[in-house]
Write a protein that holds these residues in place. Structure first.
Motif, short mmCIF file in Angstrom:
data_model
loop_
_atom_site.label_atom_id
_atom_site.label_comp_id
_atom_site.label_asym_id
_atom_site.label_seq_id
_atom_site.Cartn_x
_atom_site.Cartn_y
_atom_site.Cartn_z
N ASN A 149 0.82 -1.20 0.00
CA ASN A 149 0.00 0.00 0.00
C ASN A 149 0.86 1.26 0.00
N LYS A 150 0.21 2.33 -0.36
CA LYS A 150 0.88 3.63 -0.35
C LYS A 150 1.41 3.92 1.06
N ASN A 151 2.65 4.39 1.11
CA ASN A 151 3.35 4.76 2.35
C ASN A 151 3.81 3.56 3.16
N ASP A 152 3.64 2.34 2.62
CA ASP A 152 4.25 1.18 3.26
C ASP A 152 5.76 1.23 3.06
N VAL A 153 6.50 0.68 4.01
CA VAL A 153 7.97 0.70 3.92
C VAL A 153 8.43 -0.32 2.88
N LEU A 154 9.18 0.17 1.90
CA LEU A 154 9.77 -0.71 0.90
C LEU A 154 11.12 -1.23 1.37
N VAL A 155 11.88 -0.35 1.94
CA VAL A 155 13.19 -0.73 2.48
C VAL A 155 13.54 0.23 3.61
N LYS A 156 14.04 -0.32 4.69
CA LYS A 156 14.43 0.51 5.83
C LYS A 156 15.87 0.98 5.68
N TYR A 189 -13.10 13.86 0.76
CA TYR A 189 -14.32 14.68 0.68
C TYR A 189 -14.31 15.82 1.71
N LEU A 190 -13.36 15.77 2.63
CA LEU A 190 -13.26 16.80 3.66
C LEU A 190 -12.62 18.08 3.14
N ALA A 191 -11.94 18.00 2.01
CA ALA A 191 -11.17 19.13 1.49
C ALA A 191 -12.07 20.31 1.12
N PRO A 192 -11.64 21.55 1.45
CA PRO A 192 -12.41 22.74 1.06
C PRO A 192 -12.16 23.10 -0.41
N ALA A 193 -12.49 22.20 -1.30
CA ALA A 193 -12.16 22.38 -2.71
C ALA A 193 -12.91 23.54 -3.35
N PHE A 200 -6.49 13.40 -4.99
CA PHE A 200 -7.15 12.45 -4.07
C PHE A 200 -7.25 11.04 -4.64
N ASN A 201 -6.53 10.77 -5.71
CA ASN A 201 -6.53 9.44 -6.30
C ASN A 201 -5.62 8.52 -5.48
N THR A 202 -6.21 7.54 -4.82
CA THR A 202 -5.44 6.62 -3.97
C THR A 202 -5.21 5.26 -4.61
N LYS A 230 -4.07 19.70 -0.75
CA LYS A 230 -2.87 18.91 -0.49
C LYS A 230 -2.77 18.52 0.98
N ILE A 231 -3.15 19.42 1.87
CA ILE A 231 -3.10 19.11 3.30
C ILE A 231 -4.03 17.95 3.63
N ILE A 232 -5.25 17.98 3.08
CA ILE A 232 -6.19 16.89 3.33
C ILE A 232 -5.68 15.58 2.73
N SER A 233 -5.01 15.65 1.58
CA SER A 233 -4.52 14.43 0.92
C SER A 233 -3.44 13.75 1.75
N ILE A 234 -2.76 14.52 2.63
CA ILE A 234 -1.72 13.92 3.46
C ILE A 234 -2.30 12.91 4.44
N ILE A 235 -3.49 13.20 4.98
CA ILE A 235 -4.10 12.29 5.96
C ILE A 235 -5.00 11.26 5.27
N GLN A 236 -5.07 11.30 3.96
CA GLN A 236 -5.87 10.32 3.22
C GLN A 236 -5.02 9.10 2.94
N ASN A 237 -5.62 7.91 3.00
CA ASN A 237 -4.90 6.69 2.66
C ASN A 237 -5.85 5.71 2.00
N VAL A 238 -5.32 4.53 1.65
CA VAL A 238 -6.12 3.53 0.94
C VAL A 238 -7.26 3.04 1.80
#
Length: 741
Positions: free
Chosen positions: A267-274, A364-368, A399-401, A349-357
């Protein structure tokens, strides 16, 4: 000296060079394109790393998007294939037909008395095995012709029959000739029953099934020992395996199991390599697939994103270029537009940071719709619609996840609907409460659109529905909060007079208007009338009617410094101008625009209002006092010259249509009120004379009013003046100007 002052005033009210600069406009549009590029870069162009196989990673690398874990998916497929049980096929080899054929042959040969015993033994030793082999071959051939069995399975059947065959014992061939016709008749049904019963089961190992024959024979009705022995041997010979391993069927089942195995994703933001982990071939291949390797980076996405950003910026540029807004030449407003884009995109962009899969509906929370509302209020509604399309396109990317496609139409559609609904609601806003109404409209239409999408998809969960609708409703509230908070900032920082701000300034409870009403009631009434006239005239030619009306309310605020010197405020008192020198009267009268500007500055009134107060008289001539001064000089036989320049307002001339219209309405209202029982012809003549006088005097030279627009203004003023009556002195027939304004 007077000309020098006028020239300074003229250039003082011209926009400064940077506001007109073509180079700056190009830079601003390039900046807008850069904003589009950078805001979408992280979504469309993956970050790359300088990593070599076998080395240690210097940093922890996270997945920029969802990607299939090929190794884990392949392992899951193999595990699923291993769990597949071997596939067996049940085959009917028609053993009952074989049994009837053997008994028929025994009956035929044993009934022939001419055949000797030894010959019968020899015949049975030869014929029975051959007969069984032929019948089995025919059965296999019929299976092949049916097409229901593949060649490997047919080979497996032949092999199984050969390996598990049961030939009759040698001594059986010597016993078979001794069976009589009656013996055979008793043996046939018993043998058929035993073979049928055992072959109805799934027989994988024939030897196990044959072990049950003796017990079944013992429980039969046969009494003769010979008959029992021969039924036992014949039944064992005819019992064959009927359950065979199907290699192809097994392979197909394993293949189906592999296909049915769902992919395992990183998934997005999963660790690929430490950081510190060694880059193995598996990790290296995974980074390569995600295009995260610097030496194998694909630059085509960057080129595509650059083209997309340029296209979006070009759309805004072409719309602005072809519009008739100040935005088309005023870089200040263009800068404000760019800043609104920045703030709106930053909010998304700020709302997209807390968005995940797992929680994609956080988008939908974004003040677009915030940017569209600000543009509609501060700039232009059509421009807000164009911007709404751009915001919806960017929303579908930001917002495309899932990353299966570049755009997620759900977020784009919701953004487009809420932006359009907000602009429709706000474009004619006259109160700040309308913004709150727009927030409710955003929440409602967002929830309605989301419901429509979920119903069409028809595989939603209750949890998804509740969270999506809740975030949509909260998004409407957040949008309203940001708009209400940012609107005063833009109004103040960029000197924008929004309709909402103008309506607030038109409130009679404003300190300046209360001062005007209490100290100069005549001027207050005059200002209200001028406001009505100028608003109607402005709207008739597409100018800002609301600005004209509010500007008219304040245009004579300077008269509150010396209210008794203006005739509309001289109620039951002597006119002080009758006792003083016309030059002093002139100084008092022409001071009221300057005094008004100073008062408006003290109250931090917008520049557009101050400009109307300062420019509404332009550099017009005070005819009454000019003629009075000339008359006094003639009566005194003085050689002192009376210059016309000394009896003109200091200006500047009107720099905008609105200032010019207020000036016309101001003169017309005062002149018409000086008439007793005015007729339509008198009003028409008066309006025409005033406009022509100002035109001939060059008062419209510094604004962009056209002759056609002046004609429309005259007709509009004629239509609205008939009901206005106010006691004014008669003006000289030359132009019928105001006495002391």
């Amino acid at each position: 000296m007077k000309n020098e002052v006028q020239m300074k005033g003229k250039f003082h009210y011209r926009l400064s060079g940077w506001k007109y600069s073509t180079a700056l406009r190009v830079i601003l549009f390039l900046l807008l394109g850069l904003i589009f590029y950078t805001s979408l870069y992280a979504k469309l162009v993956p970050q790359v790393y300088d990593i070599q196989l076998g080395t240690k990673s210097e940093k922890t690398i996270y997945a920029p998007r969802q990607i299939e874990n090929a190794v884990a998916t392949e392992q899951a497929k193999e595990d699923a294939a291993k769990r597949v049980q071997p596939v067996y096929r049940i085959v009917n080899l028609k053993n009952d037909i074989m049994l009837d054929a053997i008994f028929d042959k025994l009956l035929q040969i044993n009934s022939d008395e001419e055949v000797k015993f030894d010959d019968k033994v020899s015949i049975f030793r030869t014929v029975i095995p051959q007969m069984l082999s032929d019948l089995q071959s025919q059965a296999i051939k019929s299976l092949s012709i049916s097409g229901q069995y593949n060649d490997p399975l047919l080979e497996q059947i032949q092999k199984g029959l050969a390996e598990q065959s049961y030939p009759l014992p040698e001594e059986a061939y010597f016993k078979l000739p001794r069976l009589t016709k009656e013996d055979l008749a008793d043996m046939r049904p018993v043998a058929k029953d035993i073979v049928g019963k055992l072959m109805n089961d799934q027989v994988l190992d024939a030897q196990t099934a044959r072990a049950k024959v003796a017990e079944l024979v013992n429980t039969s009705k046969l009494t003769k020992t010979l008959s029992r022995e021969m039924v036992t041997e014949i039944a064992r010979t005819l019992i064959t395996p009927n359950k065979f391993f199907d290699q192809k069927g097994t392979d197909d089942a394993k293949g189906q199991a592999r296909e049915n195995t769902k992919p395992i994703y990183i998934n997005k933001n999963d660790v690929l390599v430490k950081a510190g982990d060694v880059i193995t071939e598996e990790i290296y291949a995974r980074l390569d697939k995600l295009e995260l390797l610097k030496d194998k980076a694909n630059h085509l996405p960057q080129l595509g994103l650059g083209i997309l950003a340029a296209l979006l910026s070009f759309v805004v540029f072409m719309f602005v270029k072809q519009s008739k807004l100040q935005l088309a030449y005023n870089n200040t407003q263009l800068l404000m537009l760019v800043l609104i884009y920045v703030i709106n995109i930053l909010g998304m962009k700020i709302i997209s940071i807390i968005q995940n899969v797992e929680y994609p509906y956080v988008g939908y929370l974004a003040p677009a719709a915030m940017g569209s509302i600000l543009i509609a209020i501060l700039l232009d509604a059509p421009l807000a619609f164009i911007s709404s399309v751009i915001f919806s396109l960017m929303s579908s990317i930001i917002f495309n996840t899932e990353h299966e496609q570049l755009f997620d139409f759900k977020y784009g559609l919701v953004t487009l609907v809420i932006c359009f609904s907000a602009v429709f609601t706000i474009q004619r806003a006259s109160q700040r409460a309308t913004i709150l109404k727009a927030g409710f409209m955003i929440a409602f239409f967002s929830m309605l659109t989301i419901t429509s999408i979920l119903l069409m998809e028809d595989h939603f969960e209750q949890r998804e529905v509740l969270f999506s609708l809740a975030f949509a409703a909260a998004g409407g509230i957040i949008t309203v909060v940001f708009v209400i908070g940012l609107l005063p900032f833009f109004e103040t920082a960029f000197g924008i007079l929004s309709p909402l701000k103008l309506v607030e300034l038109s409130n009679p409870n404003h300190p300046l208007l209360r001062k005007l009403l209490t100290e100069t009631p005549g001027t207050y009434h005059h200002s209200v009338m001028v406001g009505n006239l100028s608003e109607a005239a402005a709207e008739s030619i597409g100018a800002d009617g609301l600005l004209c009306r509010v500007g008219s309310y304040y245009h004579d605020i300077g008269k509150t410094r010396r209210p008794s010197y203006f005739i509309e405020n001289q109620t039951n008192i002597e006119n002080p101008h009758d006792r003083i020198d016309p030059n002093l009267s002139k100084s008092i009268i022409i001071a009221h625009p300057r005094d008004g500007v100073e008062m408006l500055k003290d109250f931090k009134m917008p520049k557009a209002i101050r400009d109307i107060a300062e420019q509404h008289h332009g550099t017009t001539l005070l005819h009454y006092f000019y003629h009075k001064a000339k008359k006094l000089v003639e009566e005194d036989n003085s050689d002192k010259p009376v210059r016309e320049e000394d009896f003109r307002y200091p200006g500047p001339k009107a720099q905008s249509k609105e200032a010019a219209i207020v000036g016309i309405a101001d003169s017309v209202e005062a002149a018409v009120r000086s008439l007793r029982n005015p007729t339509l012809e008198q009003i028409d003549s008066m309006v025409t004379k005033i406009i022509k006088s100002r035109l001939d005097d060059g008062q419209f030279n510094e604004c962009d009013l056209t002759l056609k627009e002046l004609d429309i203004i005259a007709k509009t003023l004629n239509e609205t003046l008939l009901g206005i009556f106010h006691s004014r002195i008669e003006y000289p027939s030359e132009v019928a100007p105001k006495k002391n304004e």
